[in-house]
Design a protein around this motif. Structure first.
Motif, PDB file in Angstrom:
ATOM      1  N   ALA A  52       0.829  -1.209   0.000  1.00 47.68           N
ATOM      2  CA  ALA A  52       0.000   0.000   0.000  1.00 47.68           C
ATOM      3  C   ALA A  52       0.864   1.261   0.000  1.00 47.68           C
ATOM      4  O   ALA A  52       0.580   2.227  -0.724  1.00 47.68           O
ATOM      5  CB  ALA A  52      -0.932   0.000   1.216  1.00 47.68           C
ATOM      6  N   ALA A  53       1.919   1.261   0.823  1.00 45.25           N
ATOM      7  CA  ALA A  53       2.806   2.424   0.863  1.00 45.25           C
ATOM      8  C   ALA A  53       3.477   2.638  -0.482  1.00 45.25           C
ATOM      9  O   ALA A  53       3.612   3.773  -0.956  1.00 45.25           O
ATOM     10  CB  ALA A  53       3.850   2.249   1.971  1.00 45.25           C
ATOM     11  N   ASP A  54       3.906   1.547  -1.120  1.00 42.72           N
ATOM     12  CA  ASP A  54       4.532   1.664  -2.433  1.00 42.72           C
ATOM     13  C   ASP A  54       3.556   2.225  -3.464  1.00 42.72           C
ATOM     14  O   ASP A  54       3.928   3.038  -4.315  1.00 42.72           O
ATOM     15  CB  ASP A  54       5.032   0.301  -2.908  1.00 42.72           C
ATOM     16  CG  ASP A  54       6.244  -0.182  -2.125  1.00 42.72           C
ATOM     17  OD1 ASP A  54       6.929   0.679  -1.544  1.00 42.72           O
ATOM     18  OD2 ASP A  54       6.497  -1.393  -2.096  1.00 42.72           O
ATOM     19  N   ARG A  55       2.296   1.792  -3.398  1.00 41.45           N
ATOM     20  CA  ARG A  55       1.292   2.293  -4.341  1.00 41.45           C
ATOM     21  C   ARG A  55       1.093   3.799  -4.153  1.00 41.45           C
ATOM     22  O   ARG A  55       1.017   4.557  -5.131  1.00 41.45           O
ATOM     23  CB  ARG A  55      -0.037   1.559  -4.134  1.00 41.45           C
ATOM     24  CG  ARG A  55      -1.205   2.154  -4.906  1.00 41.45           C
ATOM     25  CD  ARG A  55      -0.961   2.096  -6.410  1.00 41.45           C
ATOM     26  NE  ARG A  55      -1.112   0.733  -6.907  1.00 41.45           N
ATOM     27  CZ  ARG A  55      -0.739   0.352  -8.111  1.00 41.45           C
ATOM     28  NH1 ARG A  55      -0.162   1.212  -8.920  1.00 41.45           N
ATOM     29  NH2 ARG A  55      -0.908  -0.905  -8.499  1.00 41.45           N
ATOM     30  N   ILE A  56       1.013   4.254  -2.902  1.00 39.85           N
ATOM     31  CA  ILE A  56       0.813   5.680  -2.636  1.00 39.85           C
ATOM     32  C   ILE A  56       2.024   6.476  -3.104  1.00 39.85           C
ATOM     33  O   ILE A  56       1.893   7.555  -3.704  1.00 39.85           O
ATOM     34  CB  ILE A  56       0.549   5.908  -1.136  1.00 39.85           C
ATOM     35  CG1 ILE A  56      -0.767   5.249  -0.728  1.00 39.85           C
ATOM     36  CG2 ILE A  56       0.511   7.402  -0.817  1.00 39.85           C
ATOM     37  CD1 ILE A  56      -1.020   5.259   0.770  1.00 39.85           C
ATOM     38  N   VAL A  57       3.220   5.965  -2.842  1.00 37.99           N
ATOM     39  CA  VAL A  57       4.437   6.655  -3.263  1.00 37.99           C
ATOM     40  C   VAL A  57       4.488   6.760  -4.785  1.00 37.99           C
ATOM     41  O   VAL A  57       4.846   7.805  -5.339  1.00 37.99           O
ATOM     42  CB  VAL A  57       5.683   5.928  -2.713  1.00 37.99           C
ATOM     43  CG1 VAL A  57       6.941   6.440  -3.403  1.00 37.99           C
ATOM     44  CG2 VAL A  57       5.780   6.139  -1.211  1.00 37.99           C
ATOM     45  N   GLN A  58       4.120   5.696  -5.476  1.00 39.72           N
ATOM     46  CA  GLN A  58       4.114   5.733  -6.938  1.00 39.72           C
ATOM     47  C   GLN A  58       3.142   6.794  -7.453  1.00 39.72           C
ATOM     48  O   GLN A  58       3.441   7.523  -8.411  1.00 39.72           O
ATOM     49  CB  GLN A  58       3.741   4.364  -7.498  1.00 39.72           C
ATOM     50  CG  GLN A  58       4.828   3.311  -7.338  1.00 39.72           C
ATOM     51  CD  GLN A  58       4.417   1.972  -7.922  1.00 39.72           C
ATOM     52  OE1 GLN A  58       3.379   1.849  -8.563  1.00 39.72           O
ATOM     53  NE2 GLN A  58       5.234   0.951  -7.690  1.00 39.72           N
TER      54      GLN A  58
END
Length: 467
Positions: A84-90
């Motif tokens: 989830a954090a990676d998706r938001i960062v992307q």
């Protein structure tokens, strides 16, 4: 033993905590508890109350943050492991670009800290900073400080957080007016904070480190074959507690002057329940765990191990943060706040000297912040003091709207943050920084932003007095 004046006790407390922590390299919790005990021993009162008042303050401090920190640790780990954090960062990188990712974090902190305490916002956004570092391999300190630069502004300048609300009420400033002016003055404060953040990052490049209590940084890089959640589910663990707490704040505000028989008044208790920060973080943790299970299909044993590891890390942060709060409470028990307010004299004669009164309000809030560690207490005490001294007549005689007086108090409550401030320890330990690094980054960041806030307030009060 002769009774020492409060300022002497304050000095002893500072020397003790700095000597034990930096000089002897003791663990932060041990150093803070020892310093708090020394201050409590030297403070007025029955000797039999020395230890009980310390343990009571420690328990009260822990009670306010224990559930929030514990659940935030679980949320952060789940967001990292689920992707989830990676998706938001992307999404952030696509929207702002890699060069402006710190601006995105600051903007997120700025908007989220209005309905939510800064501590909660930092817990929620810190995993994004760590995930962003994993993708860019640079500027970790800049990401952490950017969250702070955005979050502390609205925490001290914009209702419904308690400090701005208390200042607005004491100084007869409308809720909407405080939100408007606090937000406008907060923008240059955040910009100044971002500028210092970039400078500091160039001078002190720091790589990502483990959370307090961890041996290694969390392994969050997922193989390319593992899917990431969609953006809306990924955002839900962050957005849900914000919506719940904002609902509680709105419900309380609508019920304030409503008829007891009205729907707003009758629904206020339920709004308070929904908006309780601890409940909001528990709900968010449940969502984050659900997302993790849906995306990675871990076994029950793996889920239990993840939660246990997260809570182990959180326990260290809870102890240190609670000890910092207890240390601040013992300094308050020593009477340092009373000494500061007694030295102000008759401020009612300064009503026609607007700029001088703004500077005095700023300085008073700064001294109270430095002495006892809480921005909310500094704002509440300073605004009550000035409201009592000026009275309605004095407030009406000001050459500008009283909202500027509240803004100066809010800006002053940022200056002087160090080891007796729970925010200092949350930034330090959740960010994986040392105490010295935090003193070199967090403390001057808030001082610069507070000073810019005062200067902006002085200019705004002259250019647009709103009278």
């Amino acid at each position: 033993m002769p009774e020492l004046p409060p300022l002497a006790i304050f000095a002893v407390g500072i020397v003790t905590v700095l000597g034990l922590m930096i000089g002897l390299k003791l663990h932060a919790f041990v150093a803070l508890i020892c310093a708090a005990l020394v201050v409590s021993l030297l403070s007025p009162g029955d000797p039999a109350d020395v230890v009980p008042r310390l343990t009571k303050a420690l328990g009260e401090s822990a009670g306010k943050i224990a559930v929030i920190i514990a659940m935030a640790a679980v949320i952060g780990r789940c967001m990292l492991d689920s992707g989830a954090a990676d998706r938001i960062v992307q999404a952030m990188l696509r929207l702002f670009g890699p060069k402006r990712s710190s601006t995105a974090l600051a903007a997120s902190g700025f908007f989220l800290s209005a309905p939510v305490f800064f501590d909660t916002v930092f817990f929620l956004l810190a995993p994004l900073a760590r995930s962003l570092y994993k993708q860019t391999h640079r500027d970790y300190l800049k990401y952490l400080m950017a969250i702070c630069a955005g979050g502390v502004v609205t925490h001290t300048m914009v209702p419904p957080t308690p400090g701005p609300v208390a200042a607005a009420e004491e100084l007869s400033v409308g809720f909407g007016m405080m939100m408007l002016v606090g937000s406008v003055i907060g923008v240059p404060m955040a910009v100044a904070g971002l500028a210092f953040t970039a400078w500091c990052n160039r001078r002190m490049p720091i790589a990502m480190r483990p959370f307090a209590g961890d041996d290694e940084p969390p392994e969050t890089d997922e193989p390319a074959t593992l899917p990431l959640p969609r953006l809306i589910p990924a955002l839900l663990p962050v957005v849900l507690p914000v919506l719940m707490i904002a609902t509680g704040a709105l419900s309380s505000y609508l019920a304030k002057d409503a008829d007891p028989a009205s729907f707003a008044a009758r629904s206020a208790p339920y709004g308070a329940l929904v908006g309780n920060p601890s409940l909001a973080l528990i709900a968010s943790a449940a969502v984050a765990l659900t997302l993790l299970v849906a995306m990675r299909r871990p076994t029950r044993r793996q889920v239990a191990e993840l939660v246990e590891e997260s809570l182990g890390s959180a326990a260290v942060i809870i102890l240190i943060t609670a000890a910092g709060g207890a240390f601040g409470a013992m300094l308050a028990a020593a009477g340092i706040g009373g000494v500061i307010t007694q030295q102000l004299g008759d401020v009612s004669q300064l009503a026609d000297k607007g700029e001088l009164l703004l500077v005095m309000a700023f300085a008073t809030a700064s001294l109270l912040k430095f002495s006892q560690g809480s921005s909310t207490v500094a704002m509440t005490t300073t605004s009550a003091l000035l409201a009592g001294a000026l009275s309605d007549t004095g407030l009406a005689a000001l050459p500008f709207h009283p909202v500027y007086l509240a803004a100066a108090i809010g800006a002053g409550s940022l200056v002087g943050s160090w080891m007796n401030d729970s925010g200092f320890w949350i930034y330090c330990k959740m960010g994986g920084l040392t105490e010295v690094e935090s003193l070199k980054t967090w403390t001057p960041l808030l001082a610069i932003m507070g000073t810019v806030g005062l200067l902006t307030t002085l200019v705004a009060a002259n250019v647009a007095p709103l009278q």
